[in-house]
Design an enzyme around this catalytic site. Structure first.
Site, PDB file in Angstrom:
ATOM      1  N   LYS A  66     -60.071  -6.949  75.799  1.00  0.00           N
ATOM      2  CA  LYS A  66     -60.103  -8.207  76.561  1.00  0.00           C
ATOM      3  C   LYS A  66     -59.341  -8.033  77.882  1.00  0.00           C
ATOM      4  CE  LYS A  66     -62.449  -9.794  73.088  1.00  0.00           C
ATOM      5  NZ  LYS A  66     -62.103 -10.633  71.954  1.00  0.00           N
TER       6      LYS A  66
HETATM    7  C1  LIG Z   1     -62.578 -11.033  70.548  1.00  0.00           C
HETATM    8  C2  LIG Z   1     -63.128 -12.348  70.207  1.00  0.00           C
HETATM    9  C3  LIG Z   1     -62.637 -13.149  69.172  1.00  0.00           C
HETATM   10  C4  LIG Z   1     -61.619 -12.660  68.198  1.00  0.00           C
HETATM   11  O1  LIG Z   1     -60.512 -12.167  68.808  1.00  0.00           O
HETATM   12  P1  LIG Z   1     -59.378 -11.419  67.955  1.00  0.00           P
HETATM   13  O2  LIG Z   1     -58.171 -11.555  68.828  1.00  0.00           O
HETATM   14  O3  LIG Z   1     -59.847 -10.006  67.825  1.00  0.00           O
HETATM   15  O4  LIG Z   1     -59.246 -12.104  66.658  1.00  0.00           O
HETATM   16  C5  LIG Z   1     -63.158 -14.408  68.985  1.00  0.00           C
HETATM   17  N1  LIG Z   1     -64.129 -14.873  69.771  1.00  0.00           N
HETATM   18  C6  LIG Z   1     -64.659 -14.126  70.762  1.00  0.00           C
HETATM   19  C7  LIG Z   1     -65.719 -14.726  71.614  1.00  0.00           C
HETATM   20  C8  LIG Z   1     -64.180 -12.846  70.996  1.00  0.00           C
HETATM   21  O5  LIG Z   1     -64.730 -12.103  71.956  1.00  0.00           O
END
Ligand SMILES: *Cc1c(COP(=O)(O)O)cnc(C)c1O
Length: 388
Positions: free
Chosen positions: A188
């Site tokens: 991210k």
């Molecule tokens: C990455 C992601 C999540 C989950 O994130 P984590 O921190 O890995 O639990 C949820 N929703 C979306 C749209 C994501 O891209």
């Protein structure tokens, strides 16, 4: 291999984490509140609750909004499974709203139509989770207007969108939602290794989410049912979980936050360069809504299949992977997953999402991507498309 996403770790990030290792607190110390404060003040939200993942943040957000058996949660099929699973964790039922093929986000017109029908059938959702896919904000004004009219709550899944703006305000300020969630997974925009955050302007929701992330336990006498027995005393007043973020993660987050704006600006420069280098190829580049400044977590192209001379989406994807380009596909529509098929969903239920899935490819997009890497991506893609 050029990956599709990669963290950017500086010496200052490393030093910040090492400092915590040498300090008194590895968890439940001063860094988590400092990280929360840094994000809340940056995006303009009243409260921020750091947790160990965005998945956990979505879960406590649903719990704080009293989602339970008999309730419905709606989201987009084109998202990571966590956006939908949070409803199932609470015993609620999940349904989906098809995407707008231009923005790849939950389509507000499709939402309005589905709400009209659900009202007639007496099965309106309690929560809608719009997902800002790739970092591009959903049409939050339209969704907020529908929330007011039909009485549902809104959790923005902004896992892709920290640093982005909607109508000139940062995503995360919850102007159009009850709660916004960020993810800090390494792919991210900023990272804490694993980590997530729930933001809200509502004091009561913040209080409940703070309890829910740590066993439902409080040490605040004002929240207790009676006077403390002594200085050791705490009370469990709700059924919570252990979703706490560590001090190491929070220190990394604080350090990463200082570079958030430059990260997003760099992603925009790369996107503009992709846009121009991909012009004229048999594919569409991502459309950017003029009301918004995307966080640009992802850069998704859609292949124009009829113009590919018989090459398939899969062949193009495999050719890129074989040549060392770590492309990816975000996402397999959630309703087509076996688990969701077991709940009664069928292929064909959300045709725009399924069409998107047959054409989409996420190209490498991260702040450390160089122009030379990008040129390699373009050259390899042209080759995979049979264009020289
Ligand atoms: C990455 C992601 C999540 C989950 O994130 P984590 O921190 O890995 O639990 C949820 N929703 C979306 C749209 C994501 O891209």
């Amino acid at each position: 291999m050029i990956p599709y996403g990669r963290q950017d770790i500086s010496q200052a990030d490393i030093d910040a984490v090492v400092d915590v290792l040498r300090s008194d607190f590895l968890t439940q110390g001063p860094m988590v509140p400092r990280f929360e404060q840094a994000v809340a003040s940056h995006v303009g939200a009243r409260h921020a609750l750091a947790v160990n993942s965005a998945t956990s943040a979505l879960h406590i957000a649903c719990l704080a909004l009293d989602l339970g058996p008999g309730d419905w949660l709606w989201t987009s099929p084109v998202t990571f499974v966590a956006s939908a699973n949070c409803g199932l964790y609470c015993g609620a039922r999940v349904d989906f709203v098809d995407i707008d093929p231009k923005t790849f986000n939950l389509c507000p017109e499709a939402l309005a139509r589905k709400l009209e029908q659900a009202e007639r059938e007496g099965r309106l959702p309690k929560i809608v989770v719009p997902v800002h896919l790739c970092g591009q904000p959903c049409d939050m004004a339209a969704i907020h207007a529908l929330a007011t009219r039909y009485g549902f709550k809104v959790i923005e899944d902004a896992s892709h969108a920290i640093g982005g703006r909607y109508r000139d305000e940062f995503i995360g300020n919850c102007r159009y939602s009850d709660i916004t969630v960020f993810s800090f997974h390494p792919v991210k925009i900023i990272t804490t290794a694993e980590g997530g955050m729930a933001l809200t302007n509502d004091d009561e929701l913040a209080r409940r989410m703070a309890l829910l992330r740590s066993h439902g336990i409080t040490r605040d006498p004002a929240q207790m049912t009676r006077e403390p027995d002594g200085p050791w005393y705490y009370q469990q007043i709700d059924l919570g979980l252990n979703y706490r973020m560590t001090e190491l993660q929070a220190a990394l987050g604080v350090s990463q936050m200082t570079r958030l704006d430059t990260f997003v600006a760099r992603r925009h420069a790369l996107a503009r360069r992709y846009d121009s280098l991909l012009a004229g190829l048999p594919l569409s580049t991502p459309w950017q809504h003029p009301d918004s400044y995307s966080g640009l977590h992802l850069y998704v192209i859609r292949l124009d299949l009829p113009r590919l001379d018989g090459r398939t989406h899969r062949e193009v994807f495999e050719a890129l992977r074989a040549a060392g380009i770590g492309v990816n596909l975000h996402y397999i529509p959630v309703h087509t997953q076996p688990y969701y098929q077991g709940l009664g969903f069928r292929a064909g239920d959300f045709p725009e999402s399924e069409r998107y899935y047959k054409e989409a490819i996420s190209l490498p997009m991260y702040q450390g991507l160089t122009e030379a890497d990008q040129d390699t991506v373009i050259r390899t893609l042209r080759h995979a498309l049979g264009i020289y």
